[in-house]
Motif scaffolding. Structure first.
Motif, PDB file in Angstrom:
ATOM      1  N   TRP A 119       0.084  27.814   3.189  1.00 17.56           N
ATOM      2  CA  TRP A 119       0.551  29.203   3.034  1.00 17.56           C
ATOM      3  C   TRP A 119       0.864  29.839   4.387  1.00 17.56           C
ATOM      4  N   ALA A 120       0.089  29.443   5.394  1.00 18.05           N
ATOM      5  CA  ALA A 120       0.270  30.015   6.732  1.00 18.05           C
ATOM      6  C   ALA A 120       1.417  29.365   7.501  1.00 18.05           C
ATOM      7  N   GLY A 121       2.127  28.432   6.875  1.00 17.17           N
ATOM      8  CA  GLY A 121       3.279  27.813   7.516  1.00 17.17           C
ATOM      9  C   GLY A 121       2.986  26.501   8.189  1.00 17.17           C
ATOM     10  N   GLY A 122       1.835  25.884   7.883  1.00 17.15           N
ATOM     11  CA  GLY A 122       1.488  24.609   8.475  1.00 17.15           C
ATOM     12  C   GLY A 122       2.424  23.501   8.014  1.00 17.15           C
ATOM     13  N   GLY A 123       2.533  22.488   8.816  1.00 12.87           N
ATOM     14  CA  GLY A 123       3.373  21.350   8.455  1.00 12.87           C
ATOM     15  C   GLY A 123       4.837  21.643   8.735  1.00 12.87           C
ATOM     16  N   TRP A 124       5.717  20.771   8.269  1.00 11.23           N
ATOM     17  CA  TRP A 124       7.142  20.919   8.548  1.00 11.23           C
ATOM     18  C   TRP A 124       7.936  21.201   7.273  1.00 11.23           C
ATOM     19  N   LEU A 125       7.217  21.532   6.201  1.00  6.39           N
ATOM     20  CA  LEU A 125       7.895  21.885   4.968  1.00  6.39           C
ATOM     21  C   LEU A 125       8.150  23.386   4.910  1.00  6.39           C
ATOM     22  N   HIS A 126       9.358  23.780   4.543  1.00  8.70           N
ATOM     23  CA  HIS A 126       9.637  25.197   4.331  1.00  8.70           C
ATOM     24  C   HIS A 126       9.289  25.541   2.885  1.00  8.70           C
ATOM     25  N   MET A 127       8.397  26.502   2.722  1.00 12.72           N
ATOM     26  CA  MET A 127       7.989  26.915   1.385  1.00 12.72           C
ATOM     27  C   MET A 127       8.606  28.267   1.052  1.00 12.72           C
ATOM     28  N   THR A 128       9.295  28.318  -0.091  1.00 10.33           N
ATOM     29  CA  THR A 128       9.825  29.580  -0.579  1.00 10.33           C
ATOM     30  C   THR A 128       8.709  30.371  -1.260  1.00 10.33           C
ATOM     31  N   ILE A 129       9.007  31.595  -1.640  1.00  6.62           N
ATOM     32  CA  ILE A 129       8.030  32.408  -2.371  1.00  6.62           C
ATOM     33  C   ILE A 129       7.643  31.722  -3.676  1.00  6.62           C
ATOM     34  N   VAL A 130       8.622  31.130  -4.352  1.00  9.36           N
ATOM     35  CA  VAL A 130       8.341  30.426  -5.609  1.00  9.36           C
ATOM     36  C   VAL A 130       7.422  29.232  -5.359  1.00  9.36           C
ATOM     37  N   ASP A 131       7.659  28.525  -4.262  1.00  8.10           N
ATOM     38  CA  ASP A 131       6.796  27.393  -3.908  1.00  8.10           C
ATOM     39  C   ASP A 131       5.353  27.864  -3.692  1.00  8.10           C
ATOM     40  N   LYS A 132       5.210  28.972  -2.952  1.00  5.75           N
ATOM     41  CA  LYS A 132       3.866  29.483  -2.671  1.00  5.75           C
ATOM     42  C   LYS A 132       3.184  29.998  -3.930  1.00  5.75           C
ATOM     43  N   LEU A 133       3.972  30.551  -4.839  1.00  5.51           N
ATOM     44  CA  LEU A 133       3.413  30.961  -6.131  1.00  5.51           C
ATOM     45  C   LEU A 133       2.914  29.742  -6.908  1.00  5.51           C
ATOM     46  N   GLY A 134       3.678  28.660  -6.856  1.00  5.67           N
ATOM     47  CA  GLY A 134       3.259  27.436  -7.524  1.00  5.67           C
ATOM     48  C   GLY A 134       1.973  26.892  -6.940  1.00  5.67           C
ATOM     49  N   LEU A 135       1.882  26.908  -5.600  1.00  4.14           N
ATOM     50  CA  LEU A 135       0.655  26.453  -4.953  1.00  4.14           C
ATOM     51  C   LEU A 135      -0.509  27.379  -5.304  1.00  4.14           C
ATOM     52  N   MET A 136      -0.234  28.683  -5.396  1.00  2.44           N
ATOM     53  CA  MET A 136      -1.266  29.637  -5.784  1.00  2.44           C
ATOM     54  C   MET A 136      -1.776  29.331  -7.197  1.00  2.44           C
ATOM     55  N   ALA A 137      -0.874  29.013  -8.111  1.00  2.00           N
ATOM     56  CA  ALA A 137      -1.276  28.670  -9.476  1.00  2.00           C
ATOM     57  C   ALA A 137      -2.091  27.380  -9.490  1.00  2.00           C
ATOM     58  N   THR A 138      -1.682  26.414  -8.681  1.00  2.00           N
ATOM     59  CA  THR A 138      -2.420  25.150  -8.604  1.00  2.00           C
ATOM     60  C   THR A 138      -3.828  25.373  -8.072  1.00  2.00           C
ATOM     61  N   VAL A 139      -3.957  26.153  -6.983  1.00  2.00           N
ATOM     62  CA  VAL A 139      -5.277  26.444  -6.421  1.00  2.00           C
ATOM     63  C   VAL A 139      -6.104  27.272  -7.402  1.00  2.00           C
ATOM     64  N   GLY A 140      -5.450  28.193  -8.124  1.00  2.00           N
ATOM     65  CA  GLY A 140      -6.157  29.004  -9.111  1.00  2.00           C
ATOM     66  C   GLY A 140      -6.750  28.173 -10.238  1.00  2.00           C
ATOM     67  N   ILE A 141      -6.019  27.165 -10.684  1.00  2.00           N
ATOM     68  CA  ILE A 141      -6.548  26.285 -11.731  1.00  2.00           C
ATOM     69  C   ILE A 141      -7.721  25.475 -11.199  1.00  2.00           C
ATOM     70  N   ILE A 142      -7.635  25.038  -9.939  1.00  2.00           N
ATOM     71  CA  ILE A 142      -8.766  24.330  -9.324  1.00  2.00           C
ATOM     72  C   ILE A 142      -9.986  25.239  -9.284  1.00  2.00           C
ATOM     73  N   GLY A 143      -9.780  26.515  -8.921  1.00  2.00           N
ATOM     74  CA  GLY A 143     -10.884  27.473  -8.912  1.00  2.00           C
ATOM     75  C   GLY A 143     -11.419  27.741 -10.302  1.00  2.00           C
ATOM     76  N   GLY A 144     -10.530  27.747 -11.303  1.00  2.00           N
ATOM     77  CA  GLY A 144     -10.972  27.947 -12.684  1.00  2.00           C
ATOM     78  C   GLY A 144     -11.838  26.805 -13.170  1.00  2.00           C
TER      79      GLY A 144
END
Length: 411
Positions: A119-144
């Motif tokens: 989320w903080a821009g690590g790595g060399w992948l460019h993440m769009t807002i939609v990408d970050k939302l997807g990662l947020m959903a993935t992390v949220g399910i892990i937390g659930g």
């Protein structure tokens, strides 16, 4: 009246614990490790995006939860096998099963760190807002799912497991669950006094805020009463609710300082997804089920008939037998690997992944579940737990279907 599918596993033959000890083995033993690899979805998402270049893989956990697992559960079919009484003690003492839950926690927090880095821009992948939302959903399910791990550990006697339970809840900012679930929900389940028991006619979107607010209030009240009985102030770090919230604040603060304020919205978002996932499961597990009041004004004891169950294999191993919820309420201290299927428990027509999707669509949920609630109570709608906002409508619709002898006593 439901079709044959509505009855689900009720009509299926099951073992009753009297089979030979020598003939029984846990065919799912190695599969229980699937639950502990759920946090790997973050790394798997990143790797899949690296290889394919497709941002859709940031949504890997939702895709697996709501798409792949329901399909696999349908293909594999149900498993209603029960361990015989003679092996239960040995089964519960097997430390393999405990480590399957313990391993979840280091993976959980490593995945959270990795997600914050991304989320903080690590790595060399460019993440769009939609990408970050997807990662947020993935992390949220892990937390659930971590809340479910906390649910399993929090019921056990060893203090180490209770501490691990509290730790698992820090990510989701839902540490009061440790108090409310164990000392509130298990006492009041399937009654109008329980905020975590949904009522027939109530939509998921009305239930979640009611359960969240009610759960917070109940947990704080229970903990305040505990300290009042001890003659001490509730404003102490030993207060399980207060210390849990402070732990979450500390975690979010450390991650924000470490990775930058840019991660804070995503941390908050994943926490909301985590506890909303939990509350959606709460909504499903006791929908429309109600314990009846006895002549002395108290409620009947909790029975298997007060929780919805499912015996789908894949969802059960990923959720440590959460779907055998009836036996958990009857025996809260029983470890997940020893939980049993019982014919008394009403059965979902599918696994939790399928039912979660239905719950998100209230008209479809009610079309599937309301007839099952009515069937469970032999056609007598008055025995069900009804939403006060919809009670008149439900009675007008379903009361004429009550058995004639029962209808004659309505007035």
């Amino acid at each position: 009246m439901p079709t044959d599918g509505a009855v689900g596993d009720r009509a299926s033959g099951i073992t009753d614990g009297r089979q030979s000890n020598r003939a029984w083995r846990d065919a799912k033993k190695c599969l229980w490790l699937l639950g502990s690899v759920v946090p790997g979805f973050v790394a798997a998402s990143w790797l899949a995006v690296q290889v394919s270049g497709l941002g859709v893989f940031w949504w890997l956990a939702p895709i697996v939860t709501f798409g792949i697992i329901p399909v696999l559960d349908h293909l594999v079919g149900p498993d209603a096998d029960n361990p015989p009484d003679s092996v239960v003690a040995q089964l519960e003492d097997d430390r393999f099963y405990r480590w399957a839950t313990y391993l979840y926690l280091p993976s959980q927090y490593l995945s959270l760190l990795f997600a914050c880095w991304l989320w903080a821009g690590g790595g060399w992948l460019h993440m769009t807002i939609v990408d970050k939302l997807g990662l947020m959903a993935t992390v949220g399910i892990i937390g659930g799912v971590a809340i479910n791990v906390a649910h399993e550990l929090g019921h056990k006697r060893p203090q180490a497991e209770k501490r691990l339970s509290k730790l698992a809840l820090v990510q989701s900012f839902y540490g009061h669950f440790f108090v409310e679930h164990n000392r509130g929900h298990h006492v009041r389940v399937a009654t109008a006094d329980d905020p975590a028991s949904s009522r027939m006619g109530e939509t998921l979107y009305f239930f979640i805020p009611r359960s969240v607010v009610g759960g917070v209030r109940s947990a704080w009240r229970l903990e305040s009463q505990r300290w009042a009985r001890a003659g001490r102030s509730r404003w102490t770090l030993k207060n399980d609710v207060l210390s849990a919230w402070l732990a979450s604040v500390a975690l979010f603060a450390v991650l924000t300082v470490w990775f930058g304020v840019v991660v804070l919205p995503w941390l908050i978002g994943q926490a909301v997804i985590s506890f909303c996932l939990l509350e959606t499961v709460n909504y499903m597990e006791h929908y429309g089920l109600q314990r009846q009041k006895l002549p002395n004004g108290r409620y009947e004891r909790v029975r298997a008939s007060h929780s919805w169950n499912s015996n789908t294999v894949i969802a059960n191993v990923c959720l440590f037998h959460l779907q055998r919820h009836s036996d958990h309420h009857a025996h809260p201290m029983r470890r997940y690997q020893a939980l049993r299927h019982t014919d008394e428990a009403p059965q979902f027509p599918g696994g939790y992944g399928t039912m979660l999707l239905l719950a998100l669509l209230p008209p479809l949920w009610r079309r599937v579940m309301d007839p099952r609630v009515l069937y469970h109570y032999g056609g007598d709608i008055r025995l069900a737990g009804l939403s006060p906002r919809h009670e008149k409508q439900l009675l007008a619709r379903y009361l004429p279907t009550c058995p004639r002898a029962e209808r004659s006593r309505v007035h």
